[in-house]
Scaffold this motif. Structure first.
Motif, PDB file in Angstrom:
ATOM      1  N   THR A  86       0.401  -1.429   0.172  1.00  0.00           N
ATOM      2  CA  THR A  86      -0.122   0.099  -0.339  1.00  0.00           C
ATOM      3  C   THR A  86       1.037   1.382   0.100  1.00  0.00           C
ATOM      4  O   THR A  86       1.092   2.571  -0.727  1.00  0.00           O
ATOM      5  N   ALA A 119       0.560  -5.808  -5.668  1.00  0.00           N
ATOM      6  CA  ALA A 119      -1.214  -5.428  -5.113  1.00  0.00           C
ATOM      7  C   ALA A 119      -1.548  -6.592  -4.782  1.00  0.00           C
ATOM      8  O   ALA A 119      -2.622  -7.035  -3.737  1.00  0.00           O
ATOM      9  N   THR A 123      -2.625  -8.086  -1.541  1.00  0.00           N
ATOM     10  CA  THR A 123      -4.407  -7.739  -0.877  1.00  0.00           C
ATOM     11  C   THR A 123      -4.820  -9.218  -0.981  1.00  0.00           C
ATOM     12  O   THR A 123      -5.745  -9.231   0.468  1.00  0.00           O
ATOM     13  N   PRO A 154      -6.262  -0.606  -2.045  1.00  0.00           N
ATOM     14  CA  PRO A 154      -5.145  -0.747  -2.822  1.00  0.00           C
ATOM     15  C   PRO A 154      -6.467   0.042  -4.149  1.00  0.00           C
ATOM     16  O   PRO A 154      -5.142   0.401  -5.029  1.00  0.00           O
TER      17      PRO A 154
END
Lengths: 440, 603
Positions: A86, A119, A123, A154
């Protein structure tokens, strides 16, 4: 934790095999799509295929490394991984390199890293961690909000780059949530929204001169249609539903009515007012609507021509003129499937599609055989992300989805993408290899 | 709730999407060839390779028609960038409006596509293109494409040689060999020998890039064909004679046709006024063609083959020959010059055949024809005349009159030889007799012949009874002339009968008081006959038909000078000069030539 740390016994070699096959096919496609007669050597570092070969080596090392990390590490560190990614997503907005209008790259020497590729993995890990540790059942509103937030942060940052394609991929996490108890209505609502959205776009685009409301009034007719359906709904409730349930059902119909009206109007306004002209054009082209700019469908027309000219067996590697002379822009990245279609033909294209399907289904199978909820959720995340990429990318090049810039896993040229997917999959394979030793 | 079953929903969605993609791929790649045709259109281009058109030489081997490079300014719309229109227009010497007009026209045309080359300006001469080419690098998307057009080395024989121009839809419909933009012969030798001159186009298939630039040959050139050059022609034309004829005919309307009797080869064919064939080459072709077309003197009208005139007195020799052969008269037959029946002139009363030809006695030939038409086969004079006429017409046609003369000159007007059918139509069946139609006996009335037929008559008499169809090409690519020009056509008249006529023709020229005194040529025995074609209310046409020398003739000629009066005054001396030029290659009496040159019938 059990003895016998030899992971070779429990590793899923089938997945690794498919992974390897996809990477090799991908490299051949990149070689063909970027081939230059002046630099035919496959290890030429000045050419995409040379660089990709280097990335493949790096990925092999990373994969080996990943397989040797304790699964518990990923569980424990997932909040930290999530947090650092992040931060990277924030940083990239500040100091990232702008490529093609989007600020999504960190430039390090001649190589560039795209944090959004990682990401997805982060995530997925954190989502699995959160659902696993907090025992989320998707019953309470807070629950849903929390889970939504994990995905939205994100996704929101990526949208700011802007990179709409990757954001769409994050929708894939809904599959994982659904598997863990999120109401199935979400899929039904999603499906209904899709249909309503398409109808709103087509009706709103003023292809027909509608009576009474003047120009561009198609969208009002969509509204009238929704009202008519709602009226039918209320009537149905009165005739078919038991009196004691009527009040509740009527409320649902009423909510759907307002939801549909707002959604339809929102889609229309969104496309007409908010989207940039080229994005609007891409959506119009997908639905075969008229576009003022005659070159707007240049990419997709050429992509379809390249694929369509492949026939059964294709023209052979390095033999496709559409690929050879760059008729399709970005054909070694987002439009790489055109090369497969033209040079490998229907047989090759279906072979690649089946490789993807097998990998996705295999990952779902792996996820389902996990005893740990963490591993299962993560497995679903991996399969869903892969699926979304295939859905959007191939859907785009064969004209079933609008033109959205998003790589085809293992095929599109680019180290970050390949490394991201390698990590995504090999973490899952490591977790899977420990499935007998985890009892949570 | 058993969440485990939800996996089937997810699996179902994945399987459904993959299947949908496979179906879509099937329609794109297999079941419909729309997209593969589209790809072929985008990536393949066939380029026509134009072979050089055959050259045309004159009978002495002098090059008459050559090829020259010319440039089409091409435009590839996709590559055109940041065009400075005003400067570009200045370079091309066109106005901004013209530029816009051309662009608008191109956009509307059927072949328009932004990745396909378009012809922006056609046919720019090399000297005009050189300064453009120097600057062209500043204007991406524009480039020159060389093509070949004709170059007429001497600027003579415009209508005889013909010209080339772009095909029209009719040509394409008739022969699918042609594609829009191809050239085809328009008139004259270019048209008649199109199939030999054009050669065979080649085609090369290339793979192109998105900018339309050729990259490599398609399929290693397996589908390519070579261009085959057109065949060179040797014309029958003597270019010096042709040029001299055009020189003599300046400021006069009319024609000269000269034929080599022994072969039927056309030595010269002048139609006046004429023009420089180079006017119809290149960019100005269109505007020049318009000017010529609107010219009141009709320079595009080939009088030598299209102009038809009453044959007048010259026709009397044909009558004489046929009557001799039909045993209706002998050379000794005398007929009284009864000027009550038909007008006449000159001091004679009772001529034999030779005298009647020299004096051009009208009543004599009225009588000759009466003997032929009134065959005395039927009692009824109307029926009898119909039988006689039919036979007469056949014999006349054996001289080539009333026919197109199987020549290779396109567009011949066959003229008119009236027969039974013709008069039946005018007067009704059996409603006419010799007394109705006698004016044709002296070459007047409904008779019409063209100058080529008239020159051919000269050749027939020179040959004493036969002729080869007059033609303009004696050799095609070393293979000789066309087969049909190698066999003589017979009139079936006994060669002996020609002697009377030939002697009379000689006297017409040589005798004191002969009508064609001005046709006398030092050292050459010219045999000729004047004609004066009535042309009310305009002045008469001056006509002369001749051949020379008397023995072993080398040239037969017809000269028509419109509205110039008596045949002996203008046509005869022109014929004489032509004969002298051809046989001696020089002119002995410059004053005679000067007299002709000084005479202007129009300015």
């Amino acid at each position: 934790m059990q003895r016998g740390r030899d992971i070779r016994k429990n590793i899923d070699w089938l997945s690794i095999g498919i992974y390897a096959a996809l990477v090799i096919c991908g490299w051949i496609a990149i070689y063909s799509a970027s081939f230059s007669e002046a630099h035919p050597e496959i290890w030429d570092m000045g050419m995409p295929y040379g660089k990709q070969l280097l990335w493949m080596g790096i990925c092999a090392l990373v994969a080996l490394f990943t397989l040797n990390i304790e699964g518990e590490f990923f569980n424990r560190f997932s909040p930290i991984i999530y947090l650092s990614v992040t931060v990277m997503l924030v940083l990239v907005l500040l100091i990232g390199k702008k490529v093609g209008g989007a600020r999504s790259w960190f430039a390090i020497g001649s190589f560039a890293i795209q944090p959004s590729e990682f990401a997805k993995m982060a995530t997925g890990l954190f989502l699995a961690y959160f659902i696993n540790t907090s025992g989320v059942k998707f019953k309470s509103f807070t629950n849903r909000l929390q889970v939504f937030g994990i995905v939205a942060i994100p996704a929101g940052l990526i949208l700011l780059q802007p990179d709409a394609g990757t954001v769409l991929v994050f929708l894939g996490f809904i599959f994982a949530m659904y598997r863990e108890g999120l109401s199935g209505n979400i899929l039904i609502i999603g499906f209904a929204s899709l249909i309503l959205g398409v109808v709103s776009i087509i009706m709103g685009a003023n292809v027909v001169e509608y009576p009474w409301f003047g120009e561009q009034s198609g969208i009002f007719y969509v509204g009238l249609g929704i009202l008519a359906l709602a009226a039918l709904g209320f009537l149905g409730v009165k005739l078919l539903v038991l009196p004691r349930n009527r009040k509740r059902t009527n409320l649902i119909v009423l909510a759907s009515l307002f939801g549909a009206l707002i959604f339809s109007g929102g889609v229309y306004t969104g496309i007409e007012q908010i989207l940039k002209p080229h994005q609007k054009e891409r959506i119009y082209i997908l639905f075969g609507l008229e576009v003022n700019n005659p070159d707007a469908d240049y990419n997709i027309r050429h992509a379809k021509a390249a694929i369509g000219s492949g026939g059964w067996r294709g023209k052979g590697v390095l033999e496709g003129p559409m690929t050879r002379y760059n008729f399709v822009p970005e054909q070694n990245t987002d439009f790489i499937f055109c090369t497969i279609g033209e040079e490998w033909g229907f047989i090759g294209s279906v072979f690649v599609l089946l490789l993807f399907a097998t990998l996705i289904l295999r990952l779902l199978f792996l996820a389902e055989r996990q005893r740990s909820q963490f591993s299962r959720v993560y497995g679903y995340c991996v399969a869903s992300i892969l699926f979304m990429h295939v859905l959007i990318n191939i859907g785009m090049v064969i004209g079933l989805a609008p033109v959205i810039g998003i790589p085809l896993p293992f095929f599109s040229y680019g180290g970050s993408s390949l490394l991201g997917f390698t990590l995504l999959i090999f973490i899952m394979l490591r977790l899977d290899s420990e499935r007998f030793s985890v009892f949570r | 709730m058993n969440l485990g079953n939800r996996k089937f929903v997810v699996i179902g969605i994945v399987v459904f999407i993959i299947l949908a993609f496979i179906v879509r791929l099937f329609t794109l790649q297999i079941s419909d060839d729309y997209w593969s045709r589209k790809a072929a259109n985008l990536t393949e281009r066939s380029t026509k390779i134009y072979p050089p058109r055959g050259l045309i030489y004159d009978r002495k081997g002098e090059l008459l028609v050559a090829n020259q490079a010319i440039y089409d300014l091409m435009m590839l719309p996709r590559e055109v960038k940041d065009l400075d229109t005003l400067r570009f227009c200045a370079l091309l010497k066109i106005s901004k409006d013209e530029f816009d007009e051309r662009l608008a026209k191109m956009r509307k045309s059927r072949g328009w596509a932004s990745n396909k080359e378009q012809v922006f300006i056609k046919q720019i001469r090399p000297e005009d293109f050189a300064p453009i080419a120097e600057q062209l690098y500043k204007y991406p998307g524009f480039y020159g494409q060389p093509r070949t057009v004709r170059n007429y080395k001497r600027g003579i024989g415009a209508l005889l040689l013909g010209d080339i121009g772009e095909v029209v839809q009719r040509d394409i419909d008739r022969d699918p060999y042609y594609r829009p933009g191809d050239y085809i012969g328009k008139g004259g030798i270019e048209m008649a020998y199109e199939d030999y001159l054009r050669g065979q186009k080649g085609v090369r298939f290339m793979v192109i890039d998105p900018m339309g630039r050729p990259q490599e040959s398609f399929n290693e050139g397996d589908f390519d064909t070579l261009a085959i050059s057109g065949q060179n022609l040797v014309s029958t034309i003597d270019s010096d004679l042709q040029a001299y004829g055009e020189y003599l005919m300046q400021h006069k309307k009319g024609s000269i046709v000269a034929i080599e009797p022994a072969t039927g080869e056309i030595l010269a064919m002048v139609s006046s006024p004429t023009y420089d064939p180079n006017l119809l080459v290149g960019r100005d072709r269109g505007s020049n063609y318009g000017l010529l077309q609107n010219d009141s003197l009709l320079p595009l009208y080939n009088r030598a083959i299209k102009g038809t005139y009453r044959p007048g007195s010259i026709f009397k020799m044909v009558q004489a020959l046929i009557a001799l052969d039909e045993d209706k008269i002998t050379p000794q037959t005398r007929i009284a010059c009864n000027r009550n029946l038909i007008g006449c002139h000159g001091p004679h009363t009772y001529d034999d055949l030779e005298g009647a030809i020299i004096h051009s006695c009208n009543p004599y030939f009225r009588g000759v024809m009466q003997r032929m038409v009134e065959a005395n086969i039927k009692k009824d004079r109307f029926e009898d005349a119909a039988i006689g006429m039919s036979h007469w017409k056949e014999r006349i046609e054996s001289f080539g009159f009333g026919t197109a003369l199987d020549t290779d000159v396109p567009g011949v007007n066959r003229g008119n030889v009236p027969g039974k059918k013709y008069y039946d139509k005018i007067y009704g069946e059996e409603r006419w007799a010799f007394s109705t139609i006698y004016s044709i006996s002296i070459g007047e009335g409904e008779l019409l012949v063209n100058p080529l037929q008239m020159a051919n008559l000269g050749a027939i008499i020179a040959n004493r009874g036969y002729y080869y169809p007059p033609h303009t090409v004696k050799d095609i690519g070393g293979q000789g002339k066309l087969e049909r020009f190698r066999t003589p056509l017979q009139t079936n008249i006994d060669p002996d009968y020609f002697e009377t006529v030939v002697n009379a023709m000689q006297k017409v020229v040589e005798q004191d008081g002969g009508t064609a005194r001005r046709a006398r040529t030092p050292g050459i025995t010219v045999c000729g006959k004047t004609g004066t074609v009535q042309n009310d209310p305009l002045p008469d046409h001056s006509v002369f038909m001749a051949f020379a020398p008397k023995e072993n003739p080398q040239i037969a000629i017809s000269v028509y000078v419109e509205n110039a009066g008596f045949g002996g005054t203008w046509a005869a001396p022109i014929a004489s000069l032509m004969i002298e030029q051809y046989i001696n290659d020089s002119i002995s009496d410059p004053r005679k030539e000067q007299r002709i040159i000084d005479q202007h019938f129009f300015d």
